[in-house]
Design a protein around this motif. Structure first.
Motif, short mmCIF file in Angstrom:
data_model
loop_
_atom_site.label_atom_id
_atom_site.label_comp_id
_atom_site.label_asym_id
_atom_site.label_seq_id
_atom_site.Cartn_x
_atom_site.Cartn_y
_atom_site.Cartn_z
N PHE A 192 -46.94 61.00 18.52
CA PHE A 192 -45.23 60.42 18.63
C PHE A 192 -45.05 61.54 21.09
O PHE A 192 -43.63 60.89 20.95
N GLY A 193 -44.98 62.47 20.59
CA GLY A 193 -45.03 62.92 22.01
C GLY A 193 -45.31 61.88 22.97
O GLY A 193 -44.74 61.76 23.72
N ARG A 194 -46.09 61.65 23.15
CA ARG A 194 -47.10 61.39 24.06
C ARG A 194 -46.22 59.61 24.38
O ARG A 194 -46.14 59.59 25.42
N LEU A 195 -46.18 59.05 23.02
CA LEU A 195 -45.38 57.66 23.26
C LEU A 195 -44.11 58.23 23.91
O LEU A 195 -43.26 57.27 24.22
N GLY A 196 -43.17 58.55 23.63
CA GLY A 196 -42.36 59.83 24.28
C GLY A 196 -42.01 59.51 25.98
O GLY A 196 -41.49 60.60 26.08
N ASP A 201 -50.40 68.24 28.24
CA ASP A 201 -50.97 70.02 27.96
C ASP A 201 -49.01 70.23 28.09
O ASP A 201 -49.55 71.38 28.02
N ALA A 202 -48.31 69.43 28.77
CA ALA A 202 -47.16 70.66 28.48
C ALA A 202 -47.05 70.21 27.00
O ALA A 202 -46.25 71.42 26.76
N MET A 203 -47.25 69.30 26.30
CA MET A 203 -47.40 69.54 24.74
C MET A 203 -48.10 70.42 24.31
O MET A 203 -47.49 71.54 23.07
N LEU A 204 -49.39 70.76 24.50
CA LEU A 204 -50.31 71.79 23.92
C LEU A 204 -49.69 73.34 24.25
O LEU A 204 -49.97 74.61 23.71
N ASP A 205 -48.90 73.14 25.26
CA ASP A 205 -48.80 74.00 26.19
C ASP A 205 -47.33 75.50 25.34
O ASP A 205 -47.23 76.42 25.02
N THR A 206 -46.61 73.95 24.71
CA THR A 206 -45.25 73.99 23.53
C THR A 206 -45.93 74.88 22.37
O THR A 206 -44.97 76.17 22.16
N VAL A 207 -47.13 74.27 22.19
CA VAL A 207 -47.56 74.66 20.78
C VAL A 207 -48.21 75.87 20.30
O VAL A 207 -47.59 77.01 20.02
N PHE A 208 -48.58 75.89 21.55
CA PHE A 208 -49.37 77.70 22.10
C PHE A 208 -49.13 78.41 22.38
O PHE A 208 -49.59 79.12 22.41
N SER A 209 -47.58 78.57 22.67
CA SER A 209 -46.93 79.70 23.33
C SER A 209 -45.64 79.59 22.36
O SER A 209 -45.21 81.00 22.28
N GLY A 210 -45.86 79.17 21.43
CA GLY A 210 -44.82 80.01 20.44
C GLY A 210 -45.57 79.80 18.95
O GLY A 210 -47.05 80.17 18.98
#
Length: 288
Positions: A192-196, A201-210
């Motif tokens: 979903f994020g990729r298509l948006g 890497d930014a998506m994974l950073d967001t997941v891994f940081s919270g």
């Protein structure tokens, strides 16, 4: 004196589990339908049985780690099946993923032999099997499970006692339902994020940081980034487990709407030829 172990089933999980038993000093005899898979273990000191019955006669504790009920039934009740050598002095541990109903029926079928039956599937995939960090979901007579802890802890880091035979399989279905939901959700959100237009890497950073960070997400992220899915847990096996979940839920009257969706998606991935890839290949289904 350590009990003699007979280990049947030398797939992705079975080989490292048997290897860890050898490393822990247990005398181990192995059997596999394709005997060439036993060669690395034989080099490490394992004996090789010509059939399941020979293995069961030689062992104090017989362990099965195969793909499901059909393979397990063949090992136990097929020609030269292990079941023919069971008696009150032996222990049989099924570590394969099967349904709770199948496990309860198997317990009844084994009862006349006098064998001690332990239902002990595992939580964990290839790497935890190699590292000896599986979680053993053990069910059966509690005193027998306790006595077998040294054997289990040669293959895993923790033993969770689940209750009577059948409840280990129920716990396995519980944890694999959660696994399927998390894996599909992770892949779906990233697609979903990729298509948006979001950067991976930014998506994974967001997941891994919270708070959404998860060890499983950490392990599967590189596969999703590279679109390459070497199997730690084959997609077809999770599809099979989703079917067990849905069937069990029907028997219990338990609503599992996500389980129904997961069964459809993982079966679709299997039908498209990705069954031998890792469960994270569910991303391919979502991209097509």
């Amino acid at each position: 004196m350590k009990p003699k172990i007979g280990f049947m089933g030398l797939g992705i999980m079975g080989v490292p589990m048997a290897a860890n038993l050898l490393k822990a000093g247990y005398p181990v005899m192995v059997y596999n339908r394709s005997p060439e898979k036993a060669e690395p273990l034989v080099k490490q000191g394992a004996g090789l049985a010509s059939n399941p019955k020979t293995l069961a006669r030689a062992a104090d504790v017989v362990i099965a780690m195969v793909t499901g009920p059909e393979a397990l039934g063949d090992l136990l009740w097929g020609p030269d099946g292990a079941g023919g050598a069971f008696n009150h002095s032996k222990v049989f541990i099924n570590m394969s993923s099967v349904s709770p109903r199948y496990t309860r029926e198997l317990a009844v079928e084994l009862e006349p032999s006098g064998v001690t039956f332990i239902d002990a599937p595992v939580s964990g995939t290839k790497k935890p099997a190699e590292d000896g960090t599986l979680v053993i979901l053990a069910a059966g007579p509690q005193d027998k499970v306790k006595a077998l802890e040294p054997v289990f802890l040669a293959m895993g880091k923790k033993v969770v006692y689940c209750g009577a035979a059948g409840q280990g399989s129920m716990m396995k279905m519980f944890i694999n339902l959660l696994l399927g939901v998390m894996m599909e959700g992770f892949a779906e959100a990233l697609n979903f994020g990729r298509l948006g237009g979001l950067d991976m890497d930014a998506m994974l950073d967001t997941v891994f940081s919270g708070a959404m960070n998860s060890p499983m997400f950490q392990v599967k992220a590189p596969l999703l980034k590279e679109n390459h899915y070497p199997a730690a847990f084959p997609l077809k096996h999770l599809a099979k487990d989703c079917k067990f979940v849905v069937d069990t839920a029907f028997e219990l009257g338990a609503p599992v709407p996500m389980g129904q969706v997961l069964l459809h998606l993982y079966q679709l991935g299997w039908a498209k030829g990705w069954g031998d890839e890792d469960i994270s290949a569910i991303a391919r289904v979502l991209e097509h």
